[in-house]
Design a protein around this motif. Structure first.
Motif, PDB file in Angstrom:
ATOM      1  N   SER A 152      34.989  34.429  39.246  1.00  0.00           N
ATOM      2  CA  SER A 152      35.838  33.425  39.883  1.00  0.00           C
ATOM      3  C   SER A 152      36.547  34.048  41.075  1.00  0.00           C
ATOM      4  CB  SER A 152      36.891  32.921  38.893  1.00  0.00           C
ATOM      5  OG  SER A 152      37.949  33.866  38.774  1.00  0.00           O
ATOM      6  N   PRO A 153      37.125  33.224  41.954  1.00  0.00           N
ATOM      7  CA  PRO A 153      38.087  33.761  42.921  1.00  0.00           C
ATOM      8  C   PRO A 153      39.252  34.405  42.175  1.00  0.00           C
ATOM      9  CG  PRO A 153      37.443  31.529  43.517  1.00  0.00           C
ATOM     10  CD  PRO A 153      36.912  31.775  42.134  1.00  0.00           C
ATOM     11  N   PHE A 154      39.908  35.325  42.844  1.00  0.00           N
ATOM     12  CA  PHE A 154      41.002  36.076  42.236  1.00  0.00           C
ATOM     13  C   PHE A 154      42.359  35.501  42.631  1.00  0.00           C
ATOM     14  CE2 PHE A 154      37.445  38.994  42.338  1.00  0.00           C
ATOM     15  CZ  PHE A 154      37.516  39.600  41.094  1.00  0.00           C
ATOM     16  N   LEU A 155      43.314  35.691  41.743  1.00  0.00           N
ATOM     17  CA  LEU A 155      44.716  35.436  42.040  1.00  0.00           C
ATOM     18  C   LEU A 155      45.374  36.759  42.394  1.00  0.00           C
ATOM     19  CD1 LEU A 155      45.542  33.139  38.978  1.00  0.00           C
ATOM     20  CD2 LEU A 155      45.084  32.382  41.331  1.00  0.00           C
TER      21      LEU A 155
ATOM     22  N   HIS B  33      34.087  38.930  47.554  1.00  0.00           N
ATOM     23  CA  HIS B  33      35.313  38.706  46.781  1.00  0.00           C
ATOM     24  C   HIS B  33      36.200  37.707  47.517  1.00  0.00           C
ATOM     25  CE1 HIS B  33      34.314  41.841  44.005  1.00  0.00           C
ATOM     26  NE2 HIS B  33      34.509  42.830  44.849  1.00  0.00           N
ATOM     27  N   GLN B  34      36.842  36.805  46.752  1.00  0.00           N
ATOM     28  CA  GLN B  34      37.690  35.775  47.330  1.00  0.00           C
ATOM     29  C   GLN B  34      39.003  35.692  46.570  1.00  0.00           C
ATOM     30  OE1 GLN B  34      36.715  32.698  49.397  1.00  0.00           O
ATOM     31  NE2 GLN B  34      34.890  33.749  50.129  1.00  0.00           N
TER      32      GLN B  34
ATOM     33  N   ALA C 129      44.202  44.640  42.832  1.00  0.00           N
ATOM     34  CA  ALA C 129      44.229  43.747  43.988  1.00  0.00           C
ATOM     35  C   ALA C 129      44.144  42.281  43.606  1.00  0.00           C
ATOM     36  CB  ALA C 129      43.079  44.090  44.938  1.00  0.00           C
ATOM     37  N   GLY C 130      43.716  41.992  42.384  1.00  0.00           N
ATOM     38  CA  GLY C 130      43.598  40.601  41.976  1.00  0.00           C
ATOM     39  C   GLY C 130      43.202  40.458  40.523  1.00  0.00           C
ATOM     40  N   ILE C 131      43.484  39.276  39.982  1.00  0.00           N
ATOM     41  CA  ILE C 131      43.157  38.941  38.594  1.00  0.00           C
ATOM     42  C   ILE C 131      42.361  37.633  38.596  1.00  0.00           C
ATOM     43  CG2 ILE C 131      44.066  38.372  36.308  1.00  0.00           C
ATOM     44  CD1 ILE C 131      44.643  41.235  37.152  1.00  0.00           C
TER      45      ILE C 131
END
Length: 231
Positions: free
Chosen positions: A142-145, A15-16, A105-107
């Motif tokens: 995709s990488p997360f925001l 995860h990124q 933790a991320g979107i």
């Protein structure tokens, strides 16, 4: 078969975050939602469900949407389904919406890759979907925001193929909103840190081809780009 297995051994997904690098979370299961947009259900001649349709992809399905996307010829044709992805950072079981929100933790945006012909055969036989949905490499993320400041009730995201828009989603159009989805899932499956929820795809699904260039977008920001490669 051997070529694909060798590729699988070389795939090391982590995860990124888009702007901060690796996320310190393991790679877990992916809980997916079927038919969460009425227009997508209708484009495939499926009934609109009364409650969320849930299925799971294992961790071995997860690959990066920022690297070449392998299309195993023994699995083709493979269809794309772009979806808002939610990274879980805390354990959730029978969660309230407040607990669910604090656990995000991320979107990001992900691809639920689907062997549509096999899925149709399985549905006709009233069998589970795993052979069409849970194969190795069937979930490109995709990488997360970071989720702070993101209003999950009003998120736009999409998929471009070879520079042309193919899918455009908006969480306002979901049959079950993101927070309610996470709470619903947690009534049946405990969500653990590193798990991901794919929240359903809008209309516009179709077949991927060798050489296609895919761009996953959140609002107007490209999060990932990759090229499809047939083995």
């Amino acid at each position: 078969m051997e070529f694909v297995c060798e590729l699988r051994e070389k795939m090391t997904y982590q995860h990124q975050y888009k702007h901060k690098g690796n996320v310190n979370l393991p790679v877990g299961k992916v809980v997916c939602i079927g038919r969460n947009y009425a227009d997508h259900a209708l484009e495939l001649d499926n009934p609109v469900p009364d409650e969320p349709v849930l299925f799971i992809k294992p961790a071995t399905a997860v690959v990066s949407a920022s690297e070449d996307l392998i299309l195993p010829t023994r699995f083709t044709p493979i269809h794309y389904e772009a979806e808002l992805s939610v990274l879980i950072g805390e354990t959730l079981c029978c969660a309230s919406e407040e607990q669910a929100r604090s656990a995000i933790a991320g979107i990001g945006v992900g691809l639920d890759l689907t062997r549509r012909e096999i899925q149709s055969e399985l549905k006709n036989k009233q069998l589970p979907w795993e052979l069409s949905k849970a194969f190795d490499g069937s979930c490109a993320l995709s990488p997360f925001l970071e989720s702070d400041g993101i209003d999950l009730a009003h998120c736009r995201y999409g998929l471009d193929i070879n520079g042309a828009e193919r899918q455009q989603g908006n969480t306002e159009m979901m049959l079950t909103p993101v927070m309610a989805l996470i709470c619903h899932i947690s009534q049946f499956f405990t969500l653990q840190p590193g798990d991901v929820v794919l929240t359903g795809t809008p209309k516009g699904v179709g077949v991927l081809n060798d050489g296609d260039t895919l761009t996953l977008r959140f609002a107007d920001e490209p999060l990932a780009q990759c090229q499809c490669i047939s083995d």
